[in-house]
Design a protein around this motif. Structure first.
Motif, short mmCIF file in Angstrom:
data_model
loop_
_atom_site.label_atom_id
_atom_site.label_comp_id
_atom_site.label_asym_id
_atom_site.label_seq_id
_atom_site.Cartn_x
_atom_site.Cartn_y
_atom_site.Cartn_z
N MET A 1 0.85 -1.19 0.00
CA MET A 1 0.00 0.00 0.00
C MET A 1 0.88 1.24 0.00
N ARG A 2 1.11 1.80 -1.19
CA ARG A 2 1.98 2.97 -1.27
C ARG A 2 1.15 4.23 -1.14
N PRO A 3 1.52 5.09 -0.21
CA PRO A 3 0.72 6.31 -0.06
C PRO A 3 1.04 7.33 -1.15
N ILE A 4 0.07 8.16 -1.46
CA ILE A 4 0.31 9.31 -2.32
C ILE A 4 0.49 10.49 -1.36
N LEU A 5 1.60 11.18 -1.50
CA LEU A 5 1.89 12.29 -0.61
C LEU A 5 1.33 13.57 -1.20
N LEU A 6 0.43 14.21 -0.48
CA LEU A 6 -0.17 15.45 -0.98
C LEU A 6 0.50 16.63 -0.29
N GLN A 7 1.28 17.37 -1.04
CA GLN A 7 2.01 18.49 -0.47
C GLN A 7 1.37 19.78 -0.93
N GLY A 8 0.55 20.37 -0.08
CA GLY A 8 -0.11 21.60 -0.50
C GLY A 8 -0.28 22.55 0.65
N HIS A 9 0.21 22.14 1.82
CA HIS A 9 0.07 23.01 2.99
C HIS A 9 1.44 23.27 3.60
N GLU A 10 1.60 24.47 4.15
CA GLU A 10 2.88 24.82 4.77
C GLU A 10 2.85 24.58 6.27
N THR A 300 -12.56 2.18 -0.02
CA THR A 300 -11.45 1.69 -0.84
C THR A 300 -10.09 2.26 -0.43
N GLY A 301 -10.11 3.24 0.46
CA GLY A 301 -8.85 3.83 0.88
C GLY A 301 -9.09 4.81 2.00
N TYR A 302 -8.00 5.40 2.49
CA TYR A 302 -8.17 6.42 3.53
C TYR A 302 -7.06 7.46 3.40
N ALA A 303 -7.29 8.61 4.02
CA ALA A 303 -6.28 9.66 4.02
C ALA A 303 -6.05 10.13 5.44
N SER A 304 -4.82 10.55 5.72
CA SER A 304 -4.53 11.09 7.05
C SER A 304 -3.76 12.39 6.89
N GLY A 305 -4.05 13.35 7.77
CA GLY A 305 -3.38 14.65 7.74
C GLY A 305 -2.64 14.83 9.04
N GLY A 306 -1.39 15.26 8.96
CA GLY A 306 -0.56 15.31 10.16
C GLY A 306 -0.09 16.68 10.54
N GLU A 307 0.58 16.73 11.68
CA GLU A 307 1.19 17.95 12.19
C GLU A 307 2.35 18.37 11.27
N ASP A 308 2.83 17.42 10.45
CA ASP A 308 3.96 17.70 9.56
C ASP A 308 3.55 18.44 8.27
N GLY A 309 2.25 18.71 8.10
CA GLY A 309 1.80 19.47 6.94
C GLY A 309 1.52 18.63 5.70
N PHE A 310 1.64 17.32 5.83
CA PHE A 310 1.37 16.44 4.68
C PHE A 310 0.03 15.73 4.84
N ARG A 312 -1.49 12.18 3.54
CA ARG A 312 -1.10 10.92 2.90
C ARG A 312 -2.36 10.17 2.51
N MET A 313 -2.51 9.95 1.20
CA MET A 313 -3.69 9.26 0.68
C MET A 313 -3.31 7.81 0.38
N HIS A 314 -3.97 6.87 1.04
CA HIS A 314 -3.67 5.45 0.83
C HIS A 314 -4.83 4.77 0.12
N HIS A 315 -4.51 3.98 -0.89
CA HIS A 315 -5.53 3.13 -1.51
C HIS A 315 -5.24 1.71 -1.06
N PHE A 316 -6.24 1.06 -0.49
CA PHE A 316 -6.02 -0.27 0.07
C PHE A 316 -5.66 -1.30 -1.01
N ASP A 317 -4.76 -2.21 -0.65
CA ASP A 317 -4.41 -3.32 -1.54
C ASP A 317 -5.48 -4.40 -1.48
N ASP A 318 -5.36 -5.36 -2.39
CA ASP A 318 -6.29 -6.50 -2.38
C ASP A 318 -6.25 -7.24 -1.05
N SER A 319 -5.07 -7.30 -0.47
CA SER A 319 -4.93 -8.07 0.78
C SER A 319 -5.84 -7.51 1.88
N TYR A 320 -6.08 -6.20 1.85
CA TYR A 320 -6.96 -5.60 2.85
C TYR A 320 -8.39 -6.13 2.72
#
Length: 333
Positions: A1-10, A300-310, A312-320
């Motif tokens: 499950m490779r996350p997509i890193l969304l960089q749009g916040h400072e 089908t997936g989830y996203a998390s937003g952190g204190e680090d400003g990123f 991370r959008m995850h799309h679940f694998d078949d194994s999930y």
């Protein structure tokens, strides 16, 4: 499950939200902008600019026509999702900490902060869906919850009834017309309630708290149905549709982060089994506490937003989808 890193916040994320179809992801942060992303590939669709302070909260209606945001510049704003225009601004004496649409999209509830001699207030506005620029300045209903200030809120299935989470850890039901507290659970949590997310059918909700636990409550009786106790303060909790899991995110306070290593900081997203109250997995990634988690409405997936400003959008694998840690169990949502 490779996350997509969304960089749009400072600066650090405050809330993220999928639209009803799950093709768009809205994110807001302490850097005054709201971004919207395509959830399938992480491409940024646009930004909503105009706030002059931290944007604490966003919500989007079921048609993805309007979005509402609450910010530290003491405003509640209505935006056109498609064009990015700010259609209407309501101003208050203090910051707006939480907003939510009703299930028919005709009303918006917002919580304003208790500050500078002003009490914590909950206001409900009727939204004119025909012409977004013509809204009523005055709230349809307004009241001040007695006791501990409210931190999170949402509309329940019953008209004019909202569910709230408070600083003291209490969870309550209010009638917005009269402002009276219909039902409450003073000891729902031992510390401030940070997040409240409803199930798809709005019959139950999950709350997360600084007291290191997340709980599922019945939205009618406020009975605690399940409890998930972790070893770190929780900032967000979400319910996975079609699968028996809940996702929890947190980490110790941002100000203490530098004193511990990553592993000890516990900055992972935790997957717990909804029914058996046991942890079944973790996903690492953030370099700071996780402030907000949202799950794709189709599961089908989830996203998390952190204190680090990123984000991370995850799309679940078949194994999930194939994994059955407790044997064949089918959840019908």
């Amino acid at each position: 499950m490779r996350p997509i890193l969304l960089q749009g916040h400072e600066r650090s994320l405050t809330q993220i939200k999928f639209n009803a179809d799950g093709d768009l992801l809205f994110s807001c942060s302490k850097d005054n902008v709201i971004n919207v992303w395509y959830s399938h590939n992480g491409e940024r669709l646009g930004t909503y600019e105009g706030n002059n302070g931290t944007v604490w909260t966003v919500d989007v209606d079921s048609e993805s026509k309007y979005m509402i945001s609450g910010a530290a510049d003491n405003t509640l704003r209505l935006w056109a999702v498609e064009s990015g225009k700010c259609l209407y601004t309501w101003e208050f004496p203090t910051a707006v900490k939480r907003v939510a649409f009703s299930d028919d999209d005709k009303q918006v509830v917002c919580i304003t902060e208790q500050r500078m001699g002003y009490q914590c207030a909950i206001r409900v506005f009727d939204i004119n869906r025909e012409d977004g620029t013509k809204q009523s300045k005055e709230p349809t209903h307004m009241f001040n919850p007695i006791g501990s200030k409210a931190t999170v809120c949402a509309f329940t299935l019953v008209p004019n009834i909202i569910i709230t989470g408070h600083e003291s850890g209490k969870v309550a039901l209010f009638n917005v017309k009269t402002g009276e507290e219909i039902e409450n659970n003073e000891r729902a949590h031992g510390d401030v309630v940070n997040d409240l997310q409803l199930s798809k059918d709005r019959t139950y909700c999950i709350t997360s708290s600084k007291d290191k636990s997340a709980r599922i409550h019945d939205t009618k009786t406020l009975m605690v149905i399940k409890t998930y106790t972790t070893e770190t303060p929780l900032n967000s909790a979400a319910l996975a549709p079609n699968k028996p899991y809940v996702l929890l995110g947190g980490g110790q306070d941002a100000m203490n982060v530098t004193t511990t290593s990553l592993r000890q900081g516990k900055f992972e997203t935790r997957f717990w089994h909804k029914v058996f109250e046991e942890e079944v997995g973790r996903v690492k990634g953030h370099f700071g506490p996780i402030n907000t988690i949202a799950i794709h409405p189709a599961g089908t997936g989830y996203a998390s937003g952190g204190e680090d400003g990123f984000v991370r959008m995850h799309h679940f694998d078949d194994s999930y989808f194939k994994a059955e840690p407790y044997g064949p169990m089918h959840i019908e949502d």
